[in-house]
Scaffold this active site. Structure first.
Site, PDB file in Angstrom:
ATOM      1  N   LYS A   1       1.419  11.136   8.439  1.00 20.41           N
ATOM      2  CA  LYS A   1       2.390  10.357   9.205  1.00 20.41           C
ATOM      3  C   LYS A   1       2.036   8.878   9.245  1.00 20.41           C
ATOM      4  O   LYS A   1       2.898   8.042   9.396  1.00 20.41           O
ATOM      5  CB  LYS A   1       2.472  10.891  10.639  1.00 20.41           C
ATOM      6  N   GLY A   2       0.736   8.591   9.123  1.00 22.35           N
ATOM      7  CA  GLY A   2       0.282   7.209   9.280  1.00 22.35           C
ATOM      8  C   GLY A   2       0.810   6.300   8.178  1.00 22.35           C
ATOM      9  O   GLY A   2       1.053   6.742   7.058  1.00 22.35           O
ATOM     10  N   CYS A   3       0.996   5.002   8.507  1.00 26.09           N
ATOM     11  CA  CYS A   3       1.482   4.039   7.519  1.00 26.09           C
ATOM     12  C   CYS A   3       0.376   3.628   6.550  1.00 26.09           C
ATOM     13  O   CYS A   3       0.651   3.258   5.416  1.00 26.09           O
ATOM     14  CB  CYS A   3       2.025   2.790   8.196  1.00 26.09           C
ATOM     15  N   VAL A   4      -0.859   3.623   7.016  1.00 30.10           N
ATOM     16  CA  VAL A   4      -1.957   3.159   6.157  1.00 30.10           C
ATOM     17  C   VAL A   4      -3.033   4.234   6.075  1.00 30.10           C
ATOM     18  O   VAL A   4      -3.510   4.694   7.098  1.00 30.10           O
ATOM     19  CB  VAL A   4      -2.576   1.853   6.706  1.00 30.10           C
TER      20      VAL A   4
ATOM     21  N   ASN B   1       0.822  -1.206   0.000  1.00 29.11           N
ATOM     22  CA  ASN B   1       0.000   0.000   0.000  1.00 29.11           C
ATOM     23  C   ASN B   1       0.864   1.267   0.000  1.00 29.11           C
ATOM     24  O   ASN B   1       0.586   2.221  -0.733  1.00 29.11           O
ATOM     25  CB  ASN B   1      -0.900  -0.041   1.235  1.00 29.11           C
TER      26      ASN B   1
END
Lengths: 176, 104
Positions: free
Chosen positions: B101-104, A44
């Site tokens: 900042k979030g990965c997903v 992703n």
């Protein structure tokens, strides 16, 4: 492009829309819930960076794309000595671990959901929507007596190891 | 941190060019930012940028692509069409927000 307004003097480099893309292939070989995620998260992220992305499912990783199994991946503390009691450093005794799969799966799913990270099938939906490609391993299909119809509809094909090698010419590879 | 001039205003940015002060942003600036990275703003672009702005205000951080889909209701596919290749970063840049900042 004709610029009529003042140009910002510092502009992020997002690359060119039509430049040749970086290419990445991730081999997903595990069917445990916790080991399904690393490949999906990286896939992703790669797509979000404009990278051409292929996921290849093999061996236990097949469960991630098999319709009858993909909703039921589990997480077991057995054999995983890095699993600790909630909120501390104490280890979960390995003798007890095999009996804890149900609870551990439930807890992991909750932790993942709390972070806003989707469940595996939903995550694969997102990856495909972002342009990712899903491929299934021929030998794993034969071993499990599964056909394309048994797999997610967006799996593009069941391919041999040499097909995969050919297809990933020039790609960066990751085995999980 | 550098200060640069955008649409006739002095704007604080980080070393990559992302705005660092939420309140310095306005639509005229967004248009320049978008043009600068090859994005032509349409109503659909504005809807997403406005979502990002208001979501940042309430959530305190920049929405990821995932959040733009789930909370904002803008499908991932559409994000990739409107902001090709690197939607999350491009949307954030135009909205005058930090990179997510979030990965997903």
């Amino acid at each position: 492009m004709t610029m009529t307004m003042t140009k910002p003097s510092i502009v992020p480099n997002f690359g060119s829309d039509d430049a040749p893309t970086r290419k990445m292939a991730i081999i997903c070989s595990k069917g445990n819930l916790d080991m399904a995620y690393p490949g999906l998260i990286l896939a992703n992220a790669a797509l979000g960076e404009g990278v051409e992305l292929h996921l290849f499912f093999t061996f236990w990783g097949f469960d991630m794309i098999t319709k009858s199994r993909m909703e039921h991946l589990q997480f077991s503390p057995a054999g995983n000595t890095a699993l600790h009691m909630p909120g501390g450093d104490a280890h979960i005794p390995q003798a007890l671990a095999p009996a804890m799969t149900g609870m551990a799966t439930k807890m992991l799913k909750k932790q993942i959901a709390d972070l806003g990270v989707p469940e595996v099938p939903d995550f694969l939906d997102q990856i495909v929507a972002a342009g990712g490609h899903l491929w299934a391993c021929r030998m794993s299909a034969d071993m499990n007596k599964l056909e394309l119809a048994d797999l997610r509809d967006d799996v593009e094909g069941i391919i041999s190891a040499s097909d995969f090698i050919e297809m990933t010419d020039g790609a960066q590879l990751l085995f999980i | 941190m550098p200060t640069i001039e955008i649409a006739g205003k002095d704007i604080d940015v980080n070393e990559e060019g992302f705005l660092t002060k939420y309140d310095q942003w306005d639509e005229a600036i967004a248009k320049v930012l978008a043009e600068q990275i090859g994005v032509e703003m349409t109503d659909e672009h504005w809807k997403i940028v406005n979502f990002l702005r208001s979501d940042f205000k309430s959530a305190g951080e920049t929405a990821t692509s995932r959040r733009v889909q789930v909370v904002g209701g803008f499908p991932i596919k559409e994000q990739f069409v409107l902001f090709p290749k690197k939607p999350a970063k491009k949307m954030a840049y135009i909205a005058g927000l930090p990179k997510p900042k979030g990965c997903v």
